[in-house]
Design an enzyme around this catalytic site. Sequence first.
Site: not given
Lengths: 685, 696
Positions: B265, B593, B646
């Site tokens: 991320s 995602d 995610h």
Amino acid sequence: MSAIRRRKPINESDKTSEASDSKPQKEKEEEQHGDDDGSDKDKKKIPSKIKKKHEKKPPKWSCLDSCCWFIGCICVTWWLLLFLYNAMPASFPQYVTEAITGPLPDPPGVKLKKEGLKAKHPVVFVPGIVTGGLELWEGRKCAEGLFRKRFWGGTFGEVYKRPLCWVEHMSLDNETGLDPCGIRVRPVSGLVAADYFAPGYFVWAVLIANLARIGYEEKTMYMAAYDWRLSFQNTEVRDQTLSRIKSNIELMVATNGGKKAVVIPHSMGVLYFLHFMKWVEAPAPMGGGGGPYWCSKHIKAVVSIGGPFLGVPKAIAGLFSAEAKDIAVVRAIAPGILDNDIFQLQTLQHVMRMSRSWDSTMSMIPRGGDTIWGGLDWSPEEGYSCAKKRETKNETQIAEEAGFESAVSQTRSAKYGKIISFGKDVAEAPSSDIERIDFRDAVKGRSAANTTCRDVWTEYHDMGFGGINAVAEYKTFTAESIVDLLHFVAPKMMARGTAHFSYGIADNLDDPKYKHYKYWSNPLETKLPNAPEMEIFSLYGVGLPTERAYIYKLSPAAECYIPFQIDTSADDEETCLKDGVYSVDGDETVPVLSAGFMCAKGWRGKTRFNPSGIRTYIREYSHSPPANLLEGRGTLSGAHVDIMGNFALIEDVIRIAAGASGEELGGDQVYSNVFNWSEKIDLQL
Amino acid sequence: MASILRFRKLCYVEPAVKCSSVGFESFDQSPKIDQKLDKKEEEVISANNFALEINKKRKQPRRQPKEWRRLDSCCWMIGYLCSTWWLLLFLCHSLPVTLLQVPESPGFRLKREGLAALHPVVLVPGIVTGGLELWEGQPCADGLFRKRLWVGSFTEIFKRPLCCLEHLSLHSETGLDPPGIRVRAVPGLVAADYFAPEYFVWAVLIENLAKIGYEGKNLHMAAYDWRLSFQNTEIRDHALSRLKSKIELMYLTNGYKKVVVVPHSMGVIYFLHFLKWVETPPPMGGGGGPGWCAKHIKAIMNIGPAFLGVPKAVSNIFSAEGKDIAYIRAMAPGVLDSKILGHQTLEHVMRVSRTWDSIVSLVPKGGETIWGNMDWSPEEGHACDFSRKRHSQPSPIDNNVNNSDVKRGFQVKDPVKYGRIISFGRAASQLHSSQLPTVDSKEFLQTSASPNLNFSCGEAWTEYDEMSREGIQKVAANKAYTTQTLLDLLRFVAPKMMQRAEAHFSHGIADDLDDPKYNHYKYWSNPLEMKLPDAPDMEIYCLYGVGIPTERSYVYKLSPTSGCKSIPYLIDSSVNGEDGSCLKGGVYFADGDESVPVLSAGFMCAKGWRGRTRFNPSGIATYIREYRHKPPSSLLEGRGIESGAHVDIMGNVALIEDILRIAAGATGKEIRGDRISSDILRMSERINLKIKQGQK
């Protein structure tokens, strides 16, 4: 409502007819009760149904239900208390304490912050044996689901759940002293490694909290956690721990504007750091390749807390019979408990087998032999009297010698030199009266095939009766012969250990053999690094009886057993003998002699052990027990681990970390006779 | 036998011993009893029961039955529940662990294949998932020293929410600590292994790495304070220096094996920043010299990379709400506004999160070139029928079919205008740009913000309070914003934050990367304004999930509440498209995602860095590995082993296997290069970005 209504008629009847018996009363009550029921039925149907159910199943309220009720009650109160506890403001306990004992002194961190002290030098903690946490990275089948859970430290929940599995994972390989195959137990890293040993039992936490008060945080504090089961050099071989410490110190010095680090080792960490200082300057294949000035460039001060520079006698009892004072007492009080509980019999043997696979325990065997620890007829502490223990709070450097001498003449003194003796009479007799038969050549009879001993294997089984008797016949052992004794009773362990540690005194320190790493952790066989600006502090508690010598007996039990045990029946007020253990001044684990000698004499000034003349300081903290229970483990304690919460010690450490030198701290602070005793030790300097 | 019977008789007749009667009754029911004795016993029992009954009845009228009333029944109930609970708990604990065996973990399988730890691994956590602990605080945080404020059980947040929020926010001018408060990142693997109890982030990956031999000495978690701007983590905590020293140490102690970095991320752009920082000379950088990355880093395996930012960040800054919060508000208006924090939850959250510079790093980068303008977007024609796509096999043939499907759909339907990241009203999101009133976004920067003198607004202060009513109206009048004009909008509504953060982040595209201004650190975390280091042997992977609708643009409305109820804009959750449309609850969705759209995650690897481009002068190899989302088939699987979401993707077996193989020494070629199931290549083709040196 109904209850109230019911009450009233009773009272009325009481008033009106006091003389009437109980029967009519009861009838009335029943009537009333019936009326109530009737009226209830009229009003509501549902409650009456409930009541009916109750009436139908009266046996329901039986034993089981009472149990349930009971548990429910307890649960509810427990939750209530828990809730109250959680809702309680965090400062409440302190408030109560203050109400009872008067205002507490400010914690040293707060006090010194008010004085204007600020974080200056980066700080490195080196934890000691046992206090560091270990966690599982790879394990056998039985340890499934414990990945990265704490195996050592924390709650020890696993010990109780699957003890044998735990022992198996905590042991190291018997031959190599490294991991057994398929098992990887690794030290926890970071400050959490050793801040608390068990929940609520602090080790470093108080010191960390106080340092944080003056501005320290993660970037300026580093916990040099290592696997304390391994020998020091093996931590580098397996985990590269020494390299990590080196790199971290370098990083912290670089990112804090070139301010040198203050290193604070505790207990065995002191020896570990001695090893590190030699390692880091030694050339690459064996050492860290930092070059000859690494220490003087990166280290401002070594502030050792409770350092067993010369080893501790406790380690011997641990290795010899897996027992220390505490265990011996337990055994005396309740024989049988230790032998058959947790591990399905033979707890001690399991413990012994496990701890004998840890090389590090051998780093604590007393060093320096008879020269330091005393021979058959003398010891440096001679004349120490337990009755005189309460000679505290003496700000003068050395205790008044006059009083001391007189004490010697009055009392018989324990012969501390005999670290292990078989029988009390032997311990007290002068050396000429003891007949000894040398055990070293004794043939170890093979033991009778020991299939009954289950899987617990200790090396004693290999010794046989011949060997055991030979050891007992030798009667008494001094520090020097103890090493031989251990070689005799635990040959495998000692073979591993002597490859990593040495216990002698160097005659000539320039001998090239002293370049080997096995000498690095012995202060009597190494030179301190060339760093004249560095300072070495030795901080330790005094005023607690500390194990110094033992009286053993042959174990009465059969062959499946550790053949020696401490003779807890031996007591003598005058010579500090209690439960088979002679004690001397110290911090409950480390005798003063071991903690103080190097700083008092061995390294003081320019000696051959300290060629660059690093300044040394002794700071003793006299033990006084906590005044009341609320204080927990006390802020004036001198005990080996509890001293980490001693305010005076914390203040000293913070001052050093904030830049003070030993002189500014006030130099030495001595309560015990360590200078006196050091004097008596005849060591070429 | 007889004697036993007699004994029983005694027991039964003895009325006082109720317990024993119960015990024996249960015993009687056991089938072991001799047949012959049955009858006799029954008689005895009935007789005894009778006796007992009588006895009880005699006793009953006394106090006994009265006392077993409500309270006691309550206690009884609780006790009953507790004991069953304990019993179950005990059973659960004593169950062998193997009973609930999940399918064999990839680590175990690969270990049997003979994989062993080779390259040291560095994990870089993303935003929000890292733990924070308190080192110094105000009196209200007494007793929390070195306790976790963020991540973990979050109990403290519920106990004293305002206090916690106060400690979590940063100084609004400097973006560093407020005076008297020090909150620091938790170091070590514990920093981000679990976000909350049982909610894993890195834990599964760590466990699998450990299976093939990783441990503390070759596995490192580069925890940093994710609230700070990247350069500030170095200034305050020396986080970058520590990471550098750690990588060097691991390289050294593991036999000169290069490091595999696994950022997740926001960690991805944090590590981009690190790559530039480490090679830059000392005062601003780490002074590692130009060859540092080539020497120390083998591969960067970006998980769910937010290279070009995420639209979610915009709605977060703009109105402190994401999809989920908008839903809650729609369902139960008032809940969020009045409960937990003593009114104004969202306002508090907004105030705190606006002090975090790092959020600005996630604002979409690259402007209209990347994200599309009023009438055009690279994802144009994306079909939102996720339910169909979800189960299709990710094979190239299928892919083609999908694409043609998409084209057909494209001709029929009016394409979604993803380019307008924020539009006011549904109409504004769909009309052609010529029909929209055009207000120059620069204009409202000039409108003087006359302060709303509103002292009744409580202590929750957001910058909206300072905005004038006209300003608010004007923002709404503009109808639609693209990424380009969005930045102006944010500068308008959150001037302080943007002013602070824009000193640390930049969101443009570089025309000439050799311009010396790009040496400044604010460009380091933008992949479109930096060159990758000179490390031809390095590999860059983009690993991300696809197949989940991901927020891409928003339909807003003016908040109906007036005056000081603060945040004047809301996502218009009443706006819903027809079935199969991408519009739902006021949010347009695209493939991704759940947090990062495919475009942001994949573009750099698919085009921007592919081959030798001006962003990648040394030609570092890039690989795309997509993992199509499959929801967990049963509850027992937890968050699924084939998830593409995610965070949940960190438990995806395919992804774990890829990482393990790379860490054990494989190259991108050996794990079969790209693995693509989305339209990323076509999307990136549509983006008209100059990528070759000198190309016009």
